[in-house]
Design a protein around this motif. Sequence first.
Motif, PDB file in Angstrom:
ATOM      1  N   ILE C  44       1.013  -1.024  -0.035  1.00  0.00           N
ATOM      2  CA  ILE C  44       0.025  -0.325  -0.270  1.00  0.00           C
ATOM      3  C   ILE C  44       1.171   1.395   0.086  1.00  0.00           C
ATOM      4  N   GLU C  45       0.886   1.737  -0.613  1.00  0.00           N
ATOM      5  CA  GLU C  45       1.765   2.848  -1.115  1.00  0.00           C
ATOM      6  C   GLU C  45       0.789   3.759  -2.502  1.00  0.00           C
ATOM      7  N   GLY C  46       0.690   4.857  -1.641  1.00  0.00           N
ATOM      8  CA  GLY C  46      -0.498   5.730  -2.010  1.00  0.00           C
ATOM      9  C   GLY C  46      -1.847   6.089  -1.930  1.00  0.00           C
ATOM     10  N   PHE C  47      -2.527   6.864  -2.560  1.00  0.00           N
ATOM     11  CA  PHE C  47      -3.482   7.296  -2.221  1.00  0.00           C
ATOM     12  C   PHE C  47      -4.966   5.669  -3.092  1.00  0.00           C
ATOM     13  N   SER C  48      -4.684   5.347  -4.305  1.00  0.00           N
ATOM     14  CA  SER C  48      -5.515   4.495  -5.314  1.00  0.00           C
ATOM     15  C   SER C  48      -4.619   2.504  -4.579  1.00  0.00           C
ATOM     16  N   ASP C  49      -3.159   2.719  -4.107  1.00  0.00           N
ATOM     17  CA  ASP C  49      -3.132   1.607  -3.312  1.00  0.00           C
ATOM     18  C   ASP C  49      -4.185   1.290  -2.204  1.00  0.00           C
ATOM     19  N   ALA C  51      -7.450   2.991  -1.707  1.00  0.00           N
ATOM     20  CA  ALA C  51      -8.851   2.578  -1.727  1.00  0.00           C
ATOM     21  C   ALA C  51      -8.873   1.177  -1.739  1.00  0.00           C
ATOM     22  N   ALA C  52      -7.635   0.349  -2.636  1.00  0.00           N
ATOM     23  CA  ALA C  52      -8.369  -1.181  -3.468  1.00  0.00           C
ATOM     24  C   ALA C  52      -9.032  -1.988  -2.307  1.00  0.00           C
ATOM     25  N   ALA C  54      -8.721  -0.473   1.497  1.00  0.00           N
ATOM     26  CA  ALA C  54      -9.803  -0.268   2.132  1.00  0.00           C
ATOM     27  C   ALA C  54     -11.046  -1.160   2.280  1.00  0.00           C
ATOM     28  N   HIS C  55     -11.541  -1.225   1.151  1.00  0.00           N
ATOM     29  CA  HIS C  55     -12.209  -2.045   0.413  1.00  0.00           C
ATOM     30  C   HIS C  55     -12.770  -3.663   0.865  1.00  0.00           C
ATOM     31  N   HIS C  56     -10.723  -4.154   0.528  1.00  0.00           N
ATOM     32  CA  HIS C  56     -11.005  -5.564   0.657  1.00  0.00           C
ATOM     33  C   HIS C  56     -10.906  -6.312   1.451  1.00  0.00           C
ATOM     34  N   ALA C  58     -12.222  -4.034   5.045  1.00  0.00           N
ATOM     35  CA  ALA C  58     -14.295  -4.323   4.651  1.00  0.00           C
ATOM     36  C   ALA C  58     -14.636  -5.166   4.659  1.00  0.00           C
ATOM     37  N   ALA C  86     -14.124   1.454   8.320  1.00  0.00           N
ATOM     38  CA  ALA C  86     -15.049   0.892   7.364  1.00  0.00           C
ATOM     39  C   ALA C  86     -15.741  -0.100   7.532  1.00  0.00           C
TER      40      ALA C  86
ATOM     41  N   PHE D  47     -18.787   4.845   6.520  1.00  0.00           N
ATOM     42  CA  PHE D  47     -17.226   4.829   6.271  1.00  0.00           C
ATOM     43  C   PHE D  47     -17.859   3.402   4.728  1.00  0.00           C
ATOM     44  N   SER D  48     -18.564   2.631   5.586  1.00  0.00           N
ATOM     45  CA  SER D  48     -18.689   1.450   4.855  1.00  0.00           C
ATOM     46  C   SER D  48     -18.844   1.970   3.073  1.00  0.00           C
ATOM     47  N   ALA D  51     -15.721   3.544   1.966  1.00  0.00           N
ATOM     48  CA  ALA D  51     -15.126   2.691   1.445  1.00  0.00           C
ATOM     49  C   ALA D  51     -15.454   1.659   0.084  1.00  0.00           C
ATOM     50  N   ALA D  52     -15.935   0.827  -0.479  1.00  0.00           N
ATOM     51  CA  ALA D  52     -17.093   0.041  -1.594  1.00  0.00           C
ATOM     52  C   ALA D  52     -16.533   1.493  -2.520  1.00  0.00           C
ATOM     53  N   HIS D  55     -13.504   2.925  -3.745  1.00  0.00           N
ATOM     54  CA  HIS D  55     -12.402   1.613  -4.948  1.00  0.00           C
ATOM     55  C   HIS D  55     -13.513   1.652  -6.032  1.00  0.00           C
ATOM     56  N   ALA D  86      -7.738   8.707  -4.836  1.00  0.00           N
ATOM     57  CA  ALA D  86      -7.565   7.637  -5.438  1.00  0.00           C
ATOM     58  C   ALA D  86      -7.259   7.937  -7.207  1.00  0.00           C
ATOM     59  N   GLU D  89      -4.652   9.383  -9.398  1.00  0.00           N
ATOM     60  CA  GLU D  89      -3.715   8.829  -9.268  1.00  0.00           C
ATOM     61  C   GLU D  89      -3.464   8.235 -10.056  1.00  0.00           C
ATOM     62  N   TYR D  90      -4.837   7.867 -11.237  1.00  0.00           N
ATOM     63  CA  TYR D  90      -4.987   7.223 -12.779  1.00  0.00           C
ATOM     64  C   TYR D  90      -4.920   8.259 -13.551  1.00  0.00           C
ATOM     65  N   LYS D 233       4.354  -2.968  -8.833  1.00  0.00           N
ATOM     66  CA  LYS D 233       4.498  -3.933  -6.955  1.00  0.00           C
ATOM     67  C   LYS D 233       5.605  -4.880  -7.523  1.00  0.00           C
TER      68      LYS D 233
END
Lengths: 238, 238, 238, 238, 238, 238
Positions: C44-49, C51-52, C54-56, C58, C86, D47-48, D51-52, D55, D86, D89-90, D233
């Motif tokens: 987890i290095e940054g916001f997009s990592d 966000a993914a 956090a979802h997984h 939760a 979450a 929050f939950s 989070a979903a 993502h 998030a 970043e893209y 990664k």
Amino acid sequence: MTITVINPNGSASMTKHLEQGCNDMVLSHHTLEFQYCANSPLSIEGFSDGAAAAHHLADYVKHREQSGMYTAGYVVACFDDTGVDAAREYVQCPVVGIGEAAMQFASLLGSSFVVMTTLQRSVPIIERNIERYGLRHRCAGVFASNIPVLALEGKPNNYDKMLTVSREALSNRFGEVLVLGCAGMSQWQEKLQEDLGVPVIDGVKSAIKIVAALSDLGLNTSKALSYAYPEQKHESMP
Amino acid sequence: MTITVINPNGSASMTKHLEQGCNDMVLSHHTLEFQYCANSPLSIEGFSDGAAAAHHLADYVKHREQSGMYTAGYVVACFDDTGVDAAREYVQCPVVGIGEAAMQFASLLGSSFVVMTTLQRSVPIIERNIERYGLRHRCAGVFASNIPVLALEGKPNNYDKMLTVSREALSNRFGEVLVLGCAGMSQWQEKLQEDLGVPVIDGVKSAIKIVAALSDLGLNTSKALSYAYPEQKHESMP
Amino acid sequence: MTITVINPNGSASMTKHLEQGCNDMVLSHHTLEFQYCANSPLSIEGFSDGAAAAHHLADYVKHREQSGMYTAGYVVACFDDTGVDAAREYVQCPVVGIGEAAMQFASLLGSSFVVMTTLQRSVPIIERNIERYGLRHRCAGVFASNIPVLALEGKPNNYDKMLTVSREALSNRFGEVLVLGCAGMSQWQEKLQEDLGVPVIDGVKSAIKIVAALSDLGLNTSKALSYAYPEQKHESMP
Amino acid sequence: MTITVINPNGSASMTKHLEQGCNDMVLSHHTLEFQYCANSPLSIEGFSDGAAAAHHLADYVKHREQSGMYTAGYVVACFDDTGVDAAREYVQCPVVGIGEAAMQFASLLGSSFVVMTTLQRSVPIIERNIERYGLRHRCAGVFASNIPVLALEGKPNNYDKMLTVSREALSNRFGEVLVLGCAGMSQWQEKLQEDLGVPVIDGVKSAIKIVAALSDLGLNTSKALSYAYPEQKHESMP
Amino acid sequence: MTITVINPNGSASMTKHLEQGCNDMVLSHHTLEFQYCANSPLSIEGFSDGAAAAHHLADYVKHREQSGMYTAGYVVACFDDTGVDAAREYVQCPVVGIGEAAMQFASLLGSSFVVMTTLQRSVPIIERNIERYGLRHRCAGVFASNIPVLALEGKPNNYDKMLTVSREALSNRFGEVLVLGCAGMSQWQEKLQEDLGVPVIDGVKSAIKIVAALSDLGLNTSKALSYAYPEQKHESMP
Amino acid sequence: MTITVINPNGSASMTKHLEQGCNDMVLSHHTLEFQYCANSPLSIEGFSDGAAAAHHLADYVKHREQSGMYTAGYVVACFDDTGVDAAREYVQCPVVGIGEAAMQFASLLGSSFVVMTTLQRSVPIIERNIERYGLRHRCAGVFASNIPVLALEGKPNNYDKMLTVSREALSNRFGEVLVLGCAGMSQWQEKLQEDLGVPVIDGVKSAIKIVAALSDLGLNTSKALSYAYPEQKHESMP
């Protein structure tokens, strides 16, 4: 009336120096008396010194008031403002610490000030006060000269050390005013002000002037809540 | 090893209550001992009580350490966290105040907490700590029950008063957790939690658990700067 | 009872390392289990990592709770405290992130701490948390070692790099405690503490101890408001 | 060029409403397209859900960019600004959340604003954003209408409820501007503004205007640090 | 030496009242002179009045200094501290606003103060200053009496209105000191202090005392940076 | 409709430059007009320049509105946002300063921005605004190029100086966006953005876009309280 300057530490010699430094002050209505707390540590450098000194200072004020030796107001002559809050509970007159006094005056003379104090271990304590007084945005930094309180009176080359530390602090942080972060530095206020070319604030004289002003204006410590006289204690009977 | 719980006030009876309240705690590695500060005020209600108690607490810790009576860590059992900083200078082990401990745990269980304490005059002192700990945005308010510390043990209808104050505080401020703002309230933690339906935090047990954890993990008070051992004093020779 | 440590990233190898690092922990009432989130990014290095992950995370907690696999509490083993809020909505037990846990403990051991983390891009994320936790005045700075998370386990000379970065950070900022800003650094806690001479905090063990304490004390996540169970959704019928 | 408005929740119906509400917008250089996140919760309440949705929103942006479907900029149409960091970043183009957009505009039109949102459980999430955006001193309060997101479209008497809540909030807190705290409230902006006599800010249109402006001025998301493209990664080989 | 009190508004009558109110002040070294800004608005109620008055005040100070009419220091007699920063650039002597002066003194006498001012539209201006001076945590609220500045001198029943507003403010917010939020209220300081039983601060006399103190101590406005003399302007030649 | 860009200083030449710089702006509904304040200082460098300019700017807006020359909105083209609050009292349309506009846009494009301005004496003024706008945590620093405002148009090697200052600021403080801290720097926005590789924000164009947006959306200055039309003054009759 008398204004009472209390040095919360136990150093008679430092207190004498403070008194001499105030000899030239002109006060219309007030005379000065100087006290110290004989049972306190010789200097206040850190939290444990501060806790002892706060207790002895508050105790001194308490006994004095209880014996009816009223005064126009108290100046607490330690830059950490040691025991100021506790002392306020015992009296009706103003009680002013030299740290808050100096930094209030500094705020009126420039956008930002720097504080030069003695040891690095005092920095977090002063920063805590600055935070509490709301002056964090006004203070461009607190710097240690690394000269212990009790060495301040001694060696003449300490002056150069203080001059260097404060000059660099002012320059690096764009400070506009220098605040002396220890009562023991009062003696160098004038010389530093001349050499640095910016206002240099000594808390002892600043606080004396503020106490005199509050006294003249009939303004006392509020007894409404925080500084109400201490509670009577009654152990509940089961 | 032993964890030492010190009540910084001078009430033997309140300390005994604290001890009884911790009888049911299960601690793998540690046993508990309870002390109080015989020369302190019977309760800590305001700045002057606090200044005296801080001195006596630090003194107790100092003499104990100097006589080699080491402990795994100290819990300071006053919600004002009286004397915690001073005590840390004398030791290497952890020293934790019940105020900070309780509010740390509260922060982990809800977005915001409310504190219920004893007298209104303690509110500014607690708010000052909250500000210093950085928890102002987490604390939805500090409320006084107007029951003095020493009366907490006594009358049974005090419970109803506390229940009403905390229920209203939680509801008006959208609080999610209740923090008990005095060591003397520990006895009602369980009942309040049941009646209010939100987590209710007792600082005494929280701090004991934290000291035990720090001790188990080999984490000690940093001696690097703020909490270094006190300075030796040498009056300068002119 | 079991305490569940979840690594919100997808690295089995890093999770195994975490587990090995906790082998020597003594917990009276609890045993540990370690999980990771197979569908998450490897680190987890940054916001997009984040966000993914956090979802997984939760999602994992949600499905586990729905299938009745209760636990004494969850530790979220990423220093960004990814998905902690979450996850709290799905459970009644405590959920504690290693970032907040480590920084709470650090606050109890010194006036200020520094954080050493992996990449510079993680610094603003950690600073945001520090701001939210109210610890900005306690944190003297967050510093990047510039070692990616997944490289932490690898090269032996990484240790020297981390030692240098943290020693300089502590010295320049007058830090008194070091906080390890990544779960993958846990293995070096002891050696760094020895080499630096200040307390070094590993969030994983800190959070495990806190969850154990909350569980022992019967303290749960407040379901009063922020962390109430998720809303049922009903698309309105026009 | 096209500006892409993404509703991070999964409601086709709400998204259609948003689109209809923007029919009358005049944009010189841009056209609008509206998307939603089919796998997301139907509404974002807590929050939950957040989070979903974060993502799924980030994922949508990622895949779209990877398939070369560039856009002038993204508007994230949830007042919690879900997933905005998030998504940044893209992409290279601007990504603006309706919460920050609305509150920026509100700050330009009055000394203080109040936010009216849907459920009380969303209040702490919005307050967290307000804190992070630095607008705590500008925001006089966040108030819940207690109307769930998906009910906003439905009952006509909901309008009266919202009018009452916002009128009282403005009056009690001396608010000068009203901010609509949910994308689903856009439809009532005009009527509320008329009835309340103060500016009423809809974040959706505000954010569209800001994205159009940034695009016209050639201003893109900074790729220098926080919003750099995600790291590759590489699991280290032992 | 003379201390110059400037009322930045254009009301001769209000200035005369201020002068009369200071007749009984005892100042050892200083005499007082009172001025007003003839071209300024008659009262300062809001931002546009303030902008005009700041300009006229700074202009007055500038011309006076340029004509060599030096003074020991200036008191700016508007609670908004209108034009204080600008005036400081033209002089070497201290320039003190009555707002900052009053609130500094209030901070020394109680844990928290409340401000009572004239119109509600002045509240955000005063709150902005409070924020800038760092006194937000010390100020328990700013309250409007809804009496316009120029009506203060007039009707006798205005006193009752002010008494009611300040009593309620003190009680509801646990205030310990009252600050008079308009120079025109000075006349009621003594009576309000008697009726309320807490210290009541008048900024005019407070600022006079502070300027006298700074002058006695040889402390001047820092010319190092923010308050350096204005730049000479040279339109560049293309 | 017309958007009115007012340069609050008195430089015709600088205003012409601003106008030329906006020649290429495409605005669907609006045309631009450029004004300056003939009686103002030639440049705004410090508090006294600012006080004079604020008055002249507010006066210009007042007379213009009183003569019925309405406009879609005003842009105040000084980075200090000189006189913006005062001007808002005279109008119903939006009034936006280029400082706040630029910093709002910067906040949307990166986690933190740095400001490069002209003289060091302007830094405390800009920092004061940043504090007031709540952007202190977003701004990584304000840096002076030491080029006076009126010299900006002149020497070509000034560009190199600015490039160096901003590159170092961005690098040392981990800034992600550059904000141009003076209207006179607009001309270099594009070149700096290319050379630095991060977004560079010009407040003039940013504020024009924001005023156009507010105007299109029917959003006006709130007349509810702070920005209500100025009070009528009635000197009370004794």
